[in-house]
Design an enzyme around this catalytic site. Structure first.
Site, PDB file in Angstrom:
ATOM      1  N   GLU A   9       0.821  -1.203   0.000  1.00 37.42           N
ATOM      2  CA  GLU A   9       0.000   0.000   0.000  1.00 37.42           C
ATOM      3  C   GLU A   9       0.867   1.270   0.000  1.00 37.42           C
ATOM      4  OE1 GLU A   9      -3.074   0.569  -0.326  1.00 37.42           O
ATOM      5  OE2 GLU A   9      -3.467   2.525   0.566  1.00 37.42           O
ATOM      6  N   ASP A  10       1.917   1.290   0.790  1.00 39.20           N
ATOM      7  CA  ASP A  10       2.648   2.536   1.049  1.00 39.20           C
ATOM      8  C   ASP A  10       4.020   2.660   0.393  1.00 39.20           C
ATOM      9  OD1 ASP A  10       0.587   3.224   2.667  1.00 39.20           O
ATOM     10  OD2 ASP A  10       1.594   2.740   4.546  1.00 39.20           O
TER      11      ASP A  10
END
Ligand code: MN
Length: 747
Positions: free
Chosen positions: A95-96
């Site tokens: 996600e990051d």
């Protein structure tokens, strides 16, 4: 221009990361081999370098400390194994950071790719604009694929809540609402009581800080008194318990702040009135074969010393809850006549109680409780496949029947186990077997005894259903079932029947309209439905056929261009109800005089509103007859008008909190009420009650059972009434009967 720096960790950062990693390794409870360890190290290395440029918003710490802590929670507080620990370490990487699912797959294999993918999807769902209802569905879908994904998510949420104080207040509110809505029921359902309790307390601290502080303060003020009391309670037990051949621990446990608060709210008590602020727990360290015997031995010791209250005995040792919870609970009368709850369990049961579902893996084989969980998963999977429902309806249904409520498990005569929501009835069971079985259900036997269709199922019941092709559902059946499947099927059948009967009513109406020179079109039907106070034209035709409506009253109306209008002579306020559009939205429609003079009932989700904790919103003051909806606010349900100035905002942003609410005509509305009676000298009491209720009051009694002994009796009566006034009349009448001492309405 700013100079771009290559991100790096400071010495202090590195020290903190190394410490977090060591703590994680120490907390791993399950067995793991050299390869697991290598993978955990590898995952930590990968995540540490991937998150290098990130800092936690709440405290500025290196971001990697968060996944490491989530992994520690998974290991230490949920008891998960290496796969989940690695998943937790990697949970935010895709996600990051620049790490892709392909990278994860290459290093850690397919299962890990699936887990991290699941977590990434959940993260995105919550960050996006979609409704919570839709997110909820996604989460449930994930559970049915791999429960570990959700367990990691629960750990992730726990860490975020524990560090929430650094966040702006509105973000805190949003996270708290989301937690109460999605995560708390999930933790409950998965049996993670420790985590669930912590969620509740932290959310309460955010949403109701004053109440939280107040209870926390009072708890600490009364701590010493409580400790003295518990010591005094335990003292006379210790000697006798030492005489048993089991290792044990006994201690007092205070209830959570949230559960105390709930009690204060729901029972309308003050803090000082709550006597059971704590429970005494006995935890036994015994071999599996000794579990039952040891628990009951302890029970026997305790009830030798203190008088038990038999109705408060809960035996979840013989029949565990469907989320796996096992424990023996009893309430006894302690020193000073105070009620004390005692929980008796083994170390294994205690671990399952605290860590829930995950602990089952460890103990698989000892107890067969997993099968109920498997059945639950199966049911969940089936309900997710149902394309008919809209997301909100779906979520309400799942929340009420699959998460908040626990299940009962019952058996068919062929010993097939079926899982139904708690509170489900014999009729629900029939519909669960097959909708045709429900449709034609004539009678039900439980453990070979004939029971009413409304019989509430209990764990372990063996149930057989008799059907007859002549039998079909009636409206009264709607109040005997709680499952969505049964309700939908009954409603459909009742509507078909109503439509059939309604045809006759419609014919009658058409003749009258012809005589009055009024067009028989939808405008007329809708107008008349409103005028006669029923919810739809179909109900209107039906009521006419049933002769519940006096069509003569149409003569009081004026006719304009072949359509009814309200008489001009009435005051202008009364035109509100006319189908004209030139009214301002803000005018309540209730000044319309109801020709029937009957009370309107507020109906929430198809049920009588008196069962709910609700209030009419003060911003729009809904009145009987207004089009309304329910909104679950933090302080309970609020009923708003659909044209309330706040409505759009609520509808758009909090779709998941909405509840269907409507006003219904009291004529065709009835509900079941349960009365509990006690008295002396039970001779002929059934006859007297039956006479009083059926003959004098002309009220329908659906069930009665009286048990007596030594001139004392107790009994339960179920009656079908239209409103609370009628119910009060019944209670008054019963109280006047010879021998009846007490009549209480059960809720
Ligand atoms: Mn996270």
């Amino acid at each position: 221009m700013e100079q771009k720096q290559t991100p790096s960790y400071s010495t202090d950062d590195r020290r903190r990361i190394a410490r977090a990693y060591r703590v994680l390794l120490k907390s791993i409870r399950s067995e793991y081999d050299a390869n697991d360890l290598k993978q955990i190290r590898e995952a930590t290395r990968m995540a540490t370098s991937a998150h290098i440029a990130q800092r936690r918003k709440v405290d500025g710490a290196p971001y990697i400390l968060h996944p490491l802590e989530v992994a520690r929670i998974c290991a230490a507080e949920i008891g998960l194994g290496p796969t989940a620990i690695i998943g937790a370490i990697l949970h935010d990487t895709v996600e990051d950071t620049s790490i892709t699912l392909k990278d994860i797959r290459a290093k850690f294999g397919e299962t890990m790719e699936m887990i991290v993918n699941g977590l990434t999807k959940l993260e995105k769902a919550f960050a996006g604009e979609s409704y919570q209802a839709e997110n909820f569905r996604k989460i449930l879908l994930t559970i049915t694929k791999d429960v570990r994904v959700v367990l990691i998510k629960l750990a992730d949420r726990l860490h975020n809540l524990r560090t929430i104080t650094g966040m702006p207040h509105d973000s805190q509110m949003k996270i708290a609402a989301e937690t109460s809505f999605v995560y708390t029921p999930l933790a409950h359902r998965l049996g993670l009581y420790g985590i669930k309790t912590e969620y509740e307390d932290i959310c309460m601290k955010i949403m109701e800080p004053e109440a939280y502080k107040d209870i926390a303060r009072r708890l600490s003020e009364t701590k010493d008194t409580r400790k003295r009391y518990i010591d005094g309670f335990i003292e006379p037990l210790a000697n006798k318990l030492n005489g048993l051949p089991y290792k044990y621990e006994i201690y007092g446990r205070s209830k959570s702040i949230f559960s105390i608060y709930n009690k204060i709210k729901s029972k309308g008590m003050t803090f000082d009135q709550i006597y059971d602020l704590f429970a005494v727990r006995v935890v036994l360290d015994v071999e599996p074969s000794q579990e039952k015997l040891s628990c009951w031995s302890v029970y026997s010791v305790i009830t030798d010393v203190y008088t038990p209250i038999p109705s408060r005995l809960k035996d979840w040792v013989n029949t565990p809850k469907s989320n796996g919870y096992e424990s023996l609970h009893t309430t006894v009368i302690g020193p000073d006549g105070r009620f004390v709850e005692v929980q008796i369990r083994t170390t294994r049961m205690n671990e399952i109680a605290e860590r829930g579902f995950a602990a089952h893996w460890k103990y698989k084989g000892i107890n067969n409780t997993d099968s109920t969980f498997d059945l639950w998963l199966k049911r969940l999977r089936e309900s997710l496949e149902d394309p008919e429902r809209n997301a909100l309806e779906y979520v309400n249904n799942v929340r009420s029947t699959m998460l908040f409520e626990e299940e009962v498990y019952v058996f068919t005569p062929k010993s097939d186990m079926r899982l139904l929501p708690k509170g489900a009835t014999a009729l629900d069971f029939a519909f669960d077997i097959h909708s045709d079985v429900g449709y034609h259900c004539l009678g039900v036997k439980v453990n070979n005894n004939q029971v009413p269709l409304s019989y509430v199922l209990r764990n372990g019941d063996i149930i057989s259903v008799t059907t007859s092709p002549k039998q079909k559902p009636t409206e009264a059946w709607l109040r005997m079932v709680i499952t969505g499947k049964a309700k939908a099927r009954i409603k459909q059948a009742v509507n078909e029947e109503k439509r059939r009967i309604g045809e006759l009513g419609k014919e009658t109406l058409l003749r009258k309209l012809k005589n009055l020179n009024v067009d028989a079109d939808n405008t007329t039907f809708e107008f008349l439905a409103k005028f006669f106070d029923v919810i739809s034209p179909m109900e209107l035709f039906y009521a006419i056929a049933q002769e519940n409506i006096d069509l003569q009253k149409m003569k009081s109306l004026d006719v304009d261009e072949r359509h009814f209008v309200l008489p001009k002579t009435e005051s202008t306020a009364k035109t509100d109800a006319s189908p004209k559009q030139n009214q301002t939205n803000e005018t309540p429609t209730t000044s319309f005089k109801r020709p029937s003079g009957d009370r309107l009932l507020l109906v929430i989700n198809g049920e009588d509103a008196s069962q709910f904790n609700y209030a009419l919103a003060t911003c729009c003051n809904p009145l009987p007859g207004d089009s309304v909806f329910g909104y679950n606010s933090i302080n309970g349900m609020r009923i708003h008008r659909t044209n309330c100035p706040n409505a759009t905002n609520l509808l758009a942003n909090y779709g998941y909190r909405l509840v269907k609410v409507e006003w219904r005509d009291a004529i065709n509305q009835s509900f079941e009420a349960h009365l509990h009676i006690t008295g002396i000298d039970g001779m002929g009491i059934v006859q007297r009650i039956t006479n009083a209720i059926s003959n004098e009051l002309h009220v329908n009694m659906t069930s009665i059972s009286i048990n007596g002994r030594d001139g004392y009796f107790e009994g339960n009566i179920t009656v079908t009434v239209n409103n609370s006034t009628q119910l009060e009349r019944i209670i008054e009448t019963l109280k006047k009967q010879d021998g009846i001492v007490k009549v209480i309405r059960d809720h």
